[in-house]
Design a protein around this motif. Structure first.
Motif, short mmCIF file in Angstrom:
data_model
loop_
_atom_site.label_atom_id
_atom_site.label_comp_id
_atom_site.label_asym_id
_atom_site.label_seq_id
_atom_site.Cartn_x
_atom_site.Cartn_y
_atom_site.Cartn_z
N PHE A 116 -6.22 -8.54 -0.49
CA PHE A 116 -5.05 -8.30 0.37
C PHE A 116 -5.38 -8.55 1.84
O PHE A 116 -6.48 -8.23 2.29
N PRO A 117 -4.38 -9.06 2.58
CA PRO A 117 -4.60 -9.20 4.03
C PRO A 117 -4.60 -7.83 4.71
O PRO A 117 -4.23 -6.82 4.09
N ASP A 118 -4.98 -7.82 5.95
CA ASP A 118 -4.98 -6.58 6.72
C ASP A 118 -3.55 -6.35 7.26
O ASP A 118 -3.11 -7.03 8.19
N PHE A 119 -2.87 -5.39 6.66
CA PHE A 119 -1.45 -5.19 7.00
C PHE A 119 -1.26 -4.67 8.43
O PHE A 119 -0.18 -4.78 8.98
N THR A 120 -2.32 -4.12 8.99
CA THR A 120 -2.16 -3.60 10.37
C THR A 120 -1.96 -4.75 11.36
O THR A 120 -1.56 -4.53 12.50
N ASN A 121 -2.24 -6.00 10.93
CA ASN A 121 -2.06 -7.14 11.83
C ASN A 121 -0.61 -7.59 11.95
O ASN A 121 -0.32 -8.53 12.68
N TYR A 122 0.31 -6.95 11.22
CA TYR A 122 1.70 -7.44 11.18
C TYR A 122 2.69 -6.35 11.59
O TYR A 122 2.43 -5.16 11.41
N ASP A 123 3.82 -6.82 12.15
CA ASP A 123 4.88 -5.90 12.60
C ASP A 123 5.96 -5.75 11.53
O ASP A 123 6.74 -4.79 11.54
N GLN A 124 6.06 -6.75 10.66
CA GLN A 124 7.21 -6.82 9.75
C GLN A 124 6.81 -7.61 8.51
O GLN A 124 5.96 -8.51 8.59
N PHE A 125 7.46 -7.30 7.38
CA PHE A 125 7.09 -7.95 6.12
C PHE A 125 8.34 -8.48 5.41
O PHE A 125 9.42 -7.88 5.50
N ILE A 126 8.16 -9.62 4.74
CA ILE A 126 9.21 -10.14 3.85
C ILE A 126 8.58 -10.19 2.46
O ILE A 126 7.52 -10.81 2.28
N LEU A 127 9.23 -9.54 1.50
CA LEU A 127 8.70 -9.48 0.13
C LEU A 127 9.56 -10.35 -0.78
O LEU A 127 10.77 -10.12 -0.90
N GLY A 128 8.94 -11.30 -1.46
CA GLY A 128 9.69 -12.17 -2.36
C GLY A 128 9.24 -11.98 -3.79
O GLY A 128 8.08 -11.66 -4.05
N GLY A 129 10.15 -12.20 -4.73
CA GLY A 129 9.76 -12.11 -6.13
C GLY A 129 10.90 -12.48 -7.05
O GLY A 129 12.06 -12.55 -6.63
N PRO A 130 10.58 -12.70 -8.33
CA PRO A 130 11.62 -12.98 -9.31
C PRO A 130 12.22 -11.67 -9.82
O PRO A 130 11.56 -10.62 -9.79
N VAL A 131 13.45 -11.73 -10.29
CA VAL A 131 14.04 -10.58 -10.97
C VAL A 131 13.51 -10.57 -12.40
O VAL A 131 13.57 -11.59 -13.10
N TRP A 132 12.96 -9.46 -12.82
CA TRP A 132 12.55 -9.26 -14.21
C TRP A 132 13.29 -8.02 -14.72
O TRP A 132 13.20 -6.94 -14.10
N GLY A 133 14.04 -8.17 -15.79
CA GLY A 133 14.76 -7.02 -16.35
C GLY A 133 15.68 -6.39 -15.32
O GLY A 133 15.75 -5.16 -15.21
N LYS A 134 16.37 -7.23 -14.55
CA LYS A 134 17.35 -6.82 -13.52
C LYS A 134 16.71 -6.10 -12.34
O LYS A 134 17.40 -5.55 -11.48
N ALA A 135 15.38 -6.03 -12.30
CA ALA A 135 14.69 -5.22 -11.28
C ALA A 135 13.47 -6.00 -10.76
O ALA A 135 13.32 -7.18 -11.07
N ILE A 136 12.60 -5.33 -10.01
CA ILE A 136 11.42 -6.04 -9.49
C ILE A 136 10.44 -6.35 -10.63
O ILE A 136 10.38 -5.64 -11.62
N ALA A 137 9.67 -7.42 -10.45
CA ALA A 137 8.71 -7.85 -11.47
C ALA A 137 7.46 -6.97 -11.43
O ALA A 137 7.10 -6.43 -10.38
N ASN A 138 6.81 -6.85 -12.57
CA ASN A 138 5.64 -5.96 -12.68
C ASN A 138 4.54 -6.27 -11.66
O ASN A 138 3.97 -5.32 -11.10
N PRO A 139 4.20 -7.52 -11.39
CA PRO A 139 3.15 -7.76 -10.39
C PRO A 139 3.53 -7.25 -8.99
O PRO A 139 2.68 -6.73 -8.26
N LEU A 140 4.80 -7.36 -8.64
CA LEU A 140 5.24 -6.83 -7.34
C LEU A 140 5.15 -5.30 -7.37
O LEU A 140 4.70 -4.66 -6.40
N ARG A 141 5.51 -4.71 -8.50
CA ARG A 141 5.41 -3.25 -8.62
C ARG A 141 3.94 -2.81 -8.49
O ARG A 141 3.63 -1.84 -7.80
N ALA A 142 3.05 -3.55 -9.14
CA ALA A 142 1.62 -3.23 -9.07
C ALA A 142 1.13 -3.32 -7.62
O ALA A 142 0.37 -2.47 -7.15
N PHE A 143 1.58 -4.35 -6.93
CA PHE A 143 1.19 -4.53 -5.53
C PHE A 143 1.69 -3.35 -4.68
O PHE A 143 0.95 -2.77 -3.88
N LEU A 144 2.95 -3.00 -4.88
CA LEU A 144 3.53 -1.93 -4.05
C LEU A 144 2.89 -0.57 -4.33
O LEU A 144 2.90 0.30 -3.47
#
Ligand SMILES: Cc1cc2nc3c(=O)[nH]c(=O)nc-3n(C[C@H](O)[C@H](O)[C@H](O)COP(=O)(O)O)c2cc1C
Length: 160
Positions: free
Chosen positions: A66-94
């Protein structure tokens, strides 16, 4: 100028192309979420894998460069819809990151059903300040000129 990091998970490259287009428009950095084990190529086989992970409450292991999140002011999160909701890899990341109360916007790609996406994203976001989202259906994604207009209009909402 806000330092923006675009983060996405993309199984088949659809969201990745969007993330890269956004990153090049606003000169943002880009990070891709990478599960250690790939999902099946077939959508239905991948769906069975995702369902099994959900049933076991066991999200996929990720490469943790993972990058160092303290270097950023703002984030854009992208991903596919899986089962009408966020995908498992995005959930794992979050489950593993803390956005330190900073603003988070999102885009997501799908065919026709995204009913639980925003709610699932908000509940998985730890300490992130959810701002706004951009749902992208295949109809838009398959028309490059239209997609560019939609993305540029959306980017106008950001201070950059
Ligand atoms: C496991 C799985 C579940 C999916 N569930 C949905 C869904 O609920 N609604 C929908 O419209 N599309 C669904 N899709 C289609 C994906 O949203 C679509 O393939 C994706 O947006 C492609 O993005 P990507 O290439 O960046 O992975 C699903 C795909 C997979 C693999």
């Amino acid at each position: 100028m806000a330092r923006i990091l675009i983060i996405d998970y993309s199984k088949t490259g659809t969201g990745e192309a969007v993330a890269k287009q956004l990153a090049s428009e606003i000169h943002a950095d880009y990070y891709q979420i990478k599960p250690k084990r790939n999902y099946a190529a077939s959508m239905w086989a991948a769906w069975d894998q995702a369902q099994a992970e959900m049933a076991a409450h066991q999200m996929p292991a990720l490469v943790t460069d993972f990058p160092d999140f303290t270097n950023y002011d703002q984030f854009i999160l992208g991903g596919p819809v899986w089962g009408k909701a966020i995908a498992n890899p995005l959930r794992a990341f979050l489950e593993q990151v803390d956005f330190q109360g900073k603003p988070v916007a999102a885009f997501w790609t799908y065919y026709d059903h995204d009913e639980h996406y925003t709610e699932s994203l908000k509940s998985a976001l730890q300490n992130g300040n959810y701002q706004f989202g951009l749902p992208l259906t295949m109809t838009t994604l398959n028309q490059p000129a239209k997609l560019t207009v939609v993305l540029n209009n959306w980017l106008d909402k950001f201070e950059h």
